[in-house]
Design a protein around this motif. Structure first.
Motif, PDB file in Angstrom:
ATOM      1  N   VAL A   1       0.797  -1.192  -0.091  1.00 32.20           N
ATOM      2  CA  VAL A   1       0.065  -0.026   0.077  1.00 32.20           C
ATOM      3  C   VAL A   1       0.665   1.162  -0.111  1.00 32.20           C
ATOM      4  CG1 VAL A   1      -1.830   1.318   1.321  1.00 32.20           C
ATOM      5  CG2 VAL A   1      -2.216  -1.184   0.929  1.00 32.20           C
ATOM      6  N   GLU A   2       1.982   1.223   0.859  1.00 36.44           N
ATOM      7  CA  GLU A   2       2.869   2.426   0.809  1.00 36.44           C
ATOM      8  C   GLU A   2       3.450   2.773  -0.541  1.00 36.44           C
ATOM      9  OE1 GLU A   2       5.569   1.861   4.042  1.00 36.44           O
ATOM     10  OE2 GLU A   2       4.175   2.115   5.338  1.00 36.44           O
ATOM     11  N   GLU A   3       3.779   1.548  -1.271  1.00 33.88           N
ATOM     12  CA  GLU A   3       4.349   1.532  -2.507  1.00 33.88           C
ATOM     13  C   GLU A   3       3.469   2.145  -3.711  1.00 33.88           C
ATOM     14  OE1 GLU A   3       5.860  -2.411  -3.603  1.00 33.88           O
ATOM     15  OE2 GLU A   3       7.414  -2.087  -2.095  1.00 33.88           O
ATOM     16  N   LEU A   4       2.145   1.651  -3.457  1.00 34.05           N
ATOM     17  CA  LEU A   4       1.236   2.617  -4.348  1.00 34.05           C
ATOM     18  C   LEU A   4       1.217   3.922  -4.001  1.00 34.05           C
ATOM     19  CD1 LEU A   4      -1.880  -0.217  -3.967  1.00 34.05           C
ATOM     20  CD2 LEU A   4      -0.238  -0.004  -5.886  1.00 34.05           C
ATOM     21  N   GLN A   5       0.956   4.382  -2.892  1.00 31.55           N
ATOM     22  CA  GLN A   5       0.956   5.789  -2.610  1.00 31.55           C
ATOM     23  C   GLN A   5       2.299   6.414  -3.029  1.00 31.55           C
ATOM     24  OE1 GLN A   5      -1.201   7.408  -1.335  1.00 31.55           O
ATOM     25  NE2 GLN A   5      -2.662   5.599  -0.413  1.00 31.55           N
ATOM     26  N   THR A   6       3.485   5.705  -3.131  1.00 34.10           N
ATOM     27  CA  THR A   6       4.675   6.292  -3.813  1.00 34.10           C
ATOM     28  C   THR A   6       4.669   6.542  -5.037  1.00 34.10           C
ATOM     29  OG1 THR A   6       6.030   5.248  -1.890  1.00 34.10           O
ATOM     30  CG2 THR A   6       7.256   5.968  -3.886  1.00 34.10           C
ATOM     31  N   LEU A   7       4.011   5.390  -5.831  1.00 31.07           N
ATOM     32  CA  LEU A   7       3.730   5.452  -7.101  1.00 31.07           C
ATOM     33  C   LEU A   7       2.785   6.853  -7.641  1.00 31.07           C
ATOM     34  CD1 LEU A   7       3.471   1.932  -8.140  1.00 31.07           C
ATOM     35  CD2 LEU A   7       5.324   3.329  -8.425  1.00 31.07           C
ATOM     36  N   THR A   8       1.791   7.034  -6.476  1.00 28.95           N
ATOM     37  CA  THR A   8       0.801   8.188  -6.845  1.00 28.95           C
ATOM     38  C   THR A   8       1.685   9.585  -6.963  1.00 28.95           C
ATOM     39  OG1 THR A   8      -0.790   6.843  -5.666  1.00 28.95           O
ATOM     40  CG2 THR A   8      -1.308   9.161  -6.145  1.00 28.95           C
ATOM     41  N   TYR A   9       2.811   9.753  -6.113  1.00 30.91           N
ATOM     42  CA  TYR A   9       3.493  10.962  -5.877  1.00 30.91           C
ATOM     43  C   TYR A   9       4.833  10.720  -6.410  1.00 30.91           C
ATOM     44  CZ  TYR A   9      -0.634  12.105  -3.249  1.00 30.91           C
ATOM     45  OH  TYR A   9      -1.859  12.335  -2.817  1.00 30.91           O
ATOM     46  N   PRO A  10       5.288  10.371  -7.696  1.00 29.12           N
ATOM     47  CA  PRO A  10       6.678   9.819  -7.812  1.00 29.12           C
ATOM     48  C   PRO A  10       7.531  11.023  -7.613  1.00 29.12           C
ATOM     49  CG  PRO A  10       5.481  10.314  -9.958  1.00 29.12           C
ATOM     50  CD  PRO A  10       4.319  10.603  -8.886  1.00 29.12           C
ATOM     51  N   ILE A  11       8.930  10.639  -7.664  1.00 28.00           N
ATOM     52  CA  ILE A  11       9.978  11.685  -7.376  1.00 28.00           C
ATOM     53  C   ILE A  11      10.682  12.128  -8.762  1.00 28.00           C
ATOM     54  CG2 ILE A  11      12.256  12.039  -6.240  1.00 28.00           C
ATOM     55  CD1 ILE A  11      11.606   9.737  -4.403  1.00 28.00           C
ATOM     56  N   GLU A  12      10.913  13.283  -8.899  1.00 27.90           N
ATOM     57  CA  GLU A  12      11.634  13.949 -10.138  1.00 27.90           C
ATOM     58  C   GLU A  12      12.832  13.619  -9.964  1.00 27.90           C
ATOM     59  OE1 GLU A  12      10.952  18.198  -9.821  1.00 27.90           O
ATOM     60  OE2 GLU A  12       8.776  18.141  -9.946  1.00 27.90           O
ATOM     61  N   PRO A  13      13.281  13.183 -11.389  1.00 27.77           N
ATOM     62  CA  PRO A  13      14.953  12.524 -11.474  1.00 27.77           C
ATOM     63  C   PRO A  13      15.752  13.672 -11.506  1.00 27.77           C
ATOM     64  CG  PRO A  13      13.593  12.495 -13.440  1.00 27.77           C
ATOM     65  CD  PRO A  13      12.680  12.973 -12.480  1.00 27.77           C
ATOM     66  N   GLU A  14      15.459  14.712 -11.627  1.00 28.88           N
ATOM     67  CA  GLU A  14      16.543  15.823 -11.810  1.00 28.88           C
ATOM     68  C   GLU A  14      17.150  16.248 -10.434  1.00 28.88           C
ATOM     69  OE1 GLU A  14      13.395  16.078 -13.005  1.00 28.88           O
ATOM     70  OE2 GLU A  14      13.645  16.087 -15.045  1.00 28.88           O
ATOM     71  N   LYS A  15      16.371  15.834  -9.337  1.00 30.72           N
ATOM     72  CA  LYS A  15      16.721  16.556  -8.183  1.00 30.72           C
ATOM     73  C   LYS A  15      18.181  15.621  -7.760  1.00 30.72           C
ATOM     74  CE  LYS A  15      12.313  18.411  -6.305  1.00 30.72           C
ATOM     75  NZ  LYS A  15      11.247  18.107  -5.556  1.00 30.72           N
ATOM     76  N   SER A  16      18.703  16.137  -6.730  1.00 34.47           N
ATOM     77  CA  SER A  16      19.866  15.818  -5.925  1.00 34.47           C
ATOM     78  C   SER A  16      19.421  14.420  -4.953  1.00 34.47           C
ATOM     79  CB  SER A  16      20.778  16.687  -5.259  1.00 34.47           C
ATOM     80  OG  SER A  16      20.090  17.448  -4.371  1.00 34.47           O
ATOM     81  N   GLU A  17      20.233  13.770  -4.588  1.00 33.66           N
ATOM     82  CA  GLU A  17      20.238  12.814  -3.614  1.00 33.66           C
ATOM     83  C   GLU A  17      19.602  13.227  -2.369  1.00 33.66           C
ATOM     84  OE1 GLU A  17      23.567  10.331  -2.758  1.00 33.66           O
ATOM     85  OE2 GLU A  17      23.791   9.671  -4.727  1.00 33.66           O
ATOM     86  N   GLN A  18      19.956  14.367  -1.802  1.00 36.83           N
ATOM     87  CA  GLN A  18      19.407  15.093  -0.770  1.00 36.83           C
ATOM     88  C   GLN A  18      18.060  15.320  -0.799  1.00 36.83           C
ATOM     89  OE1 GLN A  18      21.466  18.192   1.024  1.00 36.83           O
ATOM     90  NE2 GLN A  18      20.445  18.435   2.836  1.00 36.83           N
ATOM     91  N   ASP A  19      17.840  16.082  -2.116  1.00 30.29           N
ATOM     92  CA  ASP A  19      16.486  16.479  -2.165  1.00 30.29           C
ATOM     93  C   ASP A  19      15.523  15.421  -2.539  1.00 30.29           C
ATOM     94  OD1 ASP A  19      17.478  19.152  -2.433  1.00 30.29           O
ATOM     95  OD2 ASP A  19      17.702  19.189  -4.520  1.00 30.29           O
ATOM     96  N   GLN A  20      16.012  14.212  -3.110  1.00 33.41           N
ATOM     97  CA  GLN A  20      15.239  13.122  -3.281  1.00 33.41           C
ATOM     98  C   GLN A  20      14.732  12.513  -1.842  1.00 33.41           C
ATOM     99  OE1 GLN A  20      17.052  10.392  -6.133  1.00 33.41           O
ATOM    100  NE2 GLN A  20      16.958  11.704  -7.600  1.00 33.41           N
ATOM    101  N   PHE A  21      15.660  12.487  -0.926  1.00 34.33           N
ATOM    102  CA  PHE A  21      15.424  11.735   0.318  1.00 34.33           C
ATOM    103  C   PHE A  21      14.363  12.812   0.917  1.00 34.33           C
ATOM    104  CE2 PHE A  21      16.203  11.874   4.930  1.00 34.33           C
ATOM    105  CZ  PHE A  21      16.232  10.642   5.341  1.00 34.33           C
ATOM    106  N   LEU A  22      14.337  14.164   0.884  1.00 37.08           N
ATOM    107  CA  LEU A  22      13.453  15.078   1.459  1.00 37.08           C
ATOM    108  C   LEU A  22      12.212  15.190   0.811  1.00 37.08           C
ATOM    109  CD1 LEU A  22      15.771  18.352   1.877  1.00 37.08           C
ATOM    110  CD2 LEU A  22      15.117  16.635   3.633  1.00 37.08           C
ATOM    111  N   SER A  23      12.357  14.738  -0.728  1.00 37.87           N
ATOM    112  CA  SER A  23      10.976  14.649  -1.367  1.00 37.87           C
ATOM    113  C   SER A  23      10.152  13.098  -0.856  1.00 37.87           C
ATOM    114  CB  SER A  23      11.333  14.594  -2.787  1.00 37.87           C
ATOM    115  OG  SER A  23      11.734  15.981  -3.130  1.00 37.87           O
ATOM    116  N   GLN A  24      11.178  12.284  -0.576  1.00 39.56           N
ATOM    117  CA  GLN A  24      10.845  10.904  -0.223  1.00 39.56           C
ATOM    118  C   GLN A  24       9.897  11.070   1.061  1.00 39.56           C
ATOM    119  OE1 GLN A  24      10.457   8.101  -2.271  1.00 39.56           O
ATOM    120  NE2 GLN A  24       9.284   6.982  -0.649  1.00 39.56           N
ATOM    121  N   SER A  25      10.654  11.733   2.082  1.00 36.96           N
ATOM    122  CA  SER A  25      10.046  11.839   3.332  1.00 36.96           C
ATOM    123  C   SER A  25       8.667  12.751   3.339  1.00 36.96           C
ATOM    124  CB  SER A  25      11.110  12.377   4.309  1.00 36.96           C
ATOM    125  OG  SER A  25      11.515  13.620   3.900  1.00 36.96           O
TER     126      SER A  25
END
Length: 345
Positions: free
Chosen positions: A214-238
């Motif tokens: 279910v959490e993975e489905l929620q993640t797919l609903t709000y995908p992470i933009e690939p242009e961001k850095s690792e730190q930004d991706q971590f913040l976006s993921q949280s």
């Protein structure tokens, strides 16, 4: 009796006329009577040998040395050719032997003069954790001894012949059979408890996997933009996880629908989907009318399953999980059909 009956028929047949002999010989063989032996003697002997080992170990507890010749002969007749008999006259000697060794059966002779000592010995034997088969032998009936035998799982034999009683071997067999049944019952209870624990752990593991799905489905609903850095991706993921938790906590299901779905799940676990198609379609329409996403419906479904699994007690959870998965699949199919009908003009 059946052999004698056949011999009488043969003697009467020889003394009858020739025509009568032909008539008798032309008749089909008569079926065996139910009173005749249905099992051969070797099968009965084998069943007795399974209960009575060839090297039976018996401990006699009595004030006087018992006469066990008759018991030895009866044991020899059923294949127990090497019985080992021991005798003690005091409770201290009996407890010492039982502390260092085990016996197939204990025979305690109850004398009315030393009845309290023998009953105290019985209490001490059971209190020490010894569950060996015990036979209490009496020359006269005594209610106190019978109550003690019922309390401490001991068989009672009342006979004036005492050690020479023909019923002694049968009483020993019954005591050993009761002991074996108790051991088998304990073993089955332990195995059943271990199986239930394994199934409960497996159910919890499956529920965790489904929650992660279910959490993975929620993640797919709000995908992470690939242009961001690792730190930004971590913040976006949280942020996405926080947002998914907020959205999962925001959706509201009416109490009537929750109770209806909970009862439907219980009934589905018991009966299956044979006669619940209309109810499943109805609950899918109610969930679709509440504008719930498939992820939210699945999350609500997992909460209901978790409540049922926790309330099972000593019952199996594997059956519940398999039926609950089937219900979730049917709900998702009907829910998709409901949204498809709504989207079509």
């Amino acid at each position: 009796m059946s052999v004698k009956h056949e011999k009488n028929n043969q003697s009467s047949a020889h003394s009858s006329a020739g025509c009568e002999e032909n008539q008798v010989s032309s008749l089909p063989p008569a079926p065996l009577n139910r009173t005749e032996k249905s099992l051969p003697e070797d099968v009965l002997m084998a069943s007795q040998q399974q209960l009575i080992p060839p090297r039976l170990k018996v401990l006699f507890v009595s004030d006087k040395r018992p006469v066990w010749v008759g018991l030895a002969l009866r044991l020899d007749s059923i294949g127990c050719v090497e019985p080992r008999f021991g005798w003690v006259s005091t409770s201290e000697e009996a407890l010492t032997l039982l502390r260092d060794d085990s016996y197939d059966c204990l025979l305690i002779g109850i004398d009315f003069e030393s009845k309290s000592k023998q009953l105290s010995l019985l209490n001490a034997i059971r209190g020490s954790g010894c569950h060996d088969p015990i036979v209490l032998m009496l020359a006269m009936p005594d209610d106190e001894v019978v109550l003690a035998g019922c309390e401490y799982q001991a068989q009672i034999l009342v006979s004036a012949a005492m050690w020479e009683s023909p019923a002694l071997l049968g009483t020993m067999k019954r005591a050993m059979m009761v002991y074996q049944l108790g051991e088998d019952n304990h073993r089955l209870l332990v195995e059943n408890h271990r199986r239930l624990v394994r199934e409960r752990d497996e159910s919890e593991r499956l529920l965790k996997q489904q929650r992660s799905m279910v959490e993975e489905l929620q993640t797919l609903t709000y995908p992470i933009e690939p242009e961001k850095s690792e730190q930004d991706q971590f913040l976006s993921q949280s942020q996405i996880q926080k947002k998914s938790r907020q959205t999962s906590n925001e959706f509201h299901i009416p109490l009537e629908v929750q109770d209806y779905y909970h009862e439907l799940l219980r009934t589905y676990v018991i009966m299956g989907s044979g006669s619940l198609k209309d109810e499943i379609l109805q609950i899918a329409e109610l969930l679709a009318a509440a504008n719930l996403t498939p992820g939210q419906v699945l999350e609500f479904h997992l909460k209901c399953v978790e409540v049922i699994v926790k309330g099972l007690g000593n019952r199996s959870s594997r059956h519940v999980m398999s039926r609950a998965d089937l219900l979730a699949l049917e709900i998702m199919v009907h829910l998709g059909e409901c949204y498809q009908k709504r989207s079509t003009p």
